[in-house]
Design an enzyme around this catalytic site. Structure first.
Site, mmCIF file in Angstrom:
data_model
loop_
_atom_site.group_PDB
_atom_site.id
_atom_site.type_symbol
_atom_site.label_atom_id
_atom_site.label_comp_id
_atom_site.label_asym_id
_atom_site.label_seq_id
_atom_site.Cartn_x
_atom_site.Cartn_y
_atom_site.Cartn_z
ATOM 1 C CD1 TRP A 240 -11.540 7.319 -8.452
ATOM 2 C CD2 TRP A 240 -10.166 5.221 -8.895
ATOM 3 N NE1 TRP A 240 -10.395 7.618 -8.572
ATOM 4 C CE2 TRP A 240 -9.377 6.402 -7.927
ATOM 5 C CE3 TRP A 240 -9.189 3.906 -8.491
ATOM 6 C CZ2 TRP A 240 -8.027 6.256 -8.092
ATOM 7 C CZ3 TRP A 240 -7.949 3.855 -8.120
ATOM 8 C CH2 TRP A 240 -7.494 5.019 -8.260
ATOM 9 C CG ASN B 97 -1.895 -0.966 1.371
ATOM 10 O OD1 ASN B 97 -2.377 -0.801 0.199
ATOM 11 N ND2 ASN B 97 -2.584 -1.773 2.081
ATOM 12 C CD GLU C 215 -0.549 1.501 -10.359
ATOM 13 O OE1 GLU C 215 -1.675 0.096 -10.059
ATOM 14 O OE2 GLU C 215 -0.314 1.940 -10.312
ATOM 15 C CE LYS D 30 5.110 9.806 -4.465
ATOM 16 N NZ LYS D 30 5.127 9.024 -5.997
ATOM 17 C CE LYS E 230 1.892 -0.030 -4.896
ATOM 18 N NZ LYS E 230 1.581 0.827 -4.112
ATOM 19 C CB THR E 231 4.828 2.919 -10.801
ATOM 20 O OG1 THR E 231 4.016 2.725 -10.635
ATOM 21 C CG2 THR E 231 4.903 3.627 -12.112
ATOM 22 C CB THR E 232 8.846 5.573 -8.131
ATOM 23 O OG1 THR E 232 7.945 6.845 -8.151
ATOM 24 C CG2 THR E 232 10.658 6.002 -7.911
ATOM 25 C CG PHE F 142 -6.549 6.195 -11.187
ATOM 26 C CD1 PHE F 142 -5.749 5.298 -10.753
ATOM 27 C CD2 PHE F 142 -6.571 7.170 -11.260
ATOM 28 C CE1 PHE F 142 -4.940 5.958 -11.109
ATOM 29 C CE2 PHE F 142 -5.629 8.086 -11.078
ATOM 30 C CZ PHE F 142 -4.309 7.318 -10.424
ATOM 31 N NE ARG G 123 20.098 -0.457 -10.804
ATOM 32 C CZ ARG G 123 19.585 0.014 -9.417
ATOM 33 N NH1 ARG G 123 18.796 -1.562 -9.411
ATOM 34 N NH2 ARG G 123 19.378 0.458 -8.860
#
Length: 196
Positions: free
Chosen positions: A93, A37, A128, A39, A41-43, A91, A51
């Site tokens: 939602w 949960n 995602e 912040k 993951k994508t970063t 998104f 790299r």
């Protein structure tokens, strides 16, 4: 701590690290899952893409859920040969339409399967993807089959919350990001260049 004692401790640590390096003999691509949960993951995935590209490797990115807003990573990496395929519906939602989201997901997944079969790609990011499986937009077994059939040298990074246990079991490396504190919770707006 004395200098001698520090040196002894560091030497012991060095021997342990060297032994682990010596024991790692297999050379192949790996499956990495960045979940949780928190912040980043994508970063984290894009840090690895940067790299890889910096080492002259080829990479491809599939982005599920993302919309058409400006994408700093894409702006930087696409001119360096990184292919991006983006679901571009925004998104779930926001759309609130499972049928159109499923169609959009399936369309971008076709590019994902193509990338996973492309031996010229050393790295593929499925950003995602976890949501697509948990929402039923993608068949879990189809995803697993595509991951298992990929070229042996290819590394794949899957991101997203709530990763299915079968993907976690299949993965070679799993990192779970845990939220401790987030600026958004304090009413601070998401910022271009920092959050997207």
């Amino acid at each position: 701590m004395s200098t001698d004692r520090h040196q002894q401790r560091q030497q012991k640590l060095k021997e342990q690290v060297d032994a682990r390096i010596d024991a790692a003999k297999e050379a192949r691509g790996i499956l990495i899952v960045l979940t949780g949960n928190g912040k980043g993951k994508t970063t984290g995935a894009f840090g690895t893409v940067t790299r890889a590209v910096g080492h002259g490797q080829r990479a491809g990115v599939i982005q599920f859920i993302k919309g058409e807003w400006p994408n700093g990573e894409r702006n930087l990496l696409e001119p360096h040969g990184v292919e991006f395929q983006v679901m571009a519906t925004g998104f779930t939602w926001e759309t609130q339409n499972k049928e159109t989201d499923t169609v959009a997901c399936q369309a971008v997944w076709q590019h994902g399967k193509r990338m996973l079969a492309d031996a010229s790609l050393e790295l593929v990011v499925l950003d995602e993807l976890t949501y697509m499986v948990s929402f039923g937009y993608l068949d879990l077994q189809e995803v697993i089959d595509a991951l298992n059939a990929r070229p042996s040298h290819q590394t794949v990074i899957i991101t997203g919350r709530g990763c299915h246990r079968e993907l976690l079991e299949l993965a070679d490396t799993v990192s779970e990001l845990r939220p401790v504190k987030h600026a958004f919770d304090a009413g601070i707006m998401a910022q271009q260049g920092i959050d997207w």
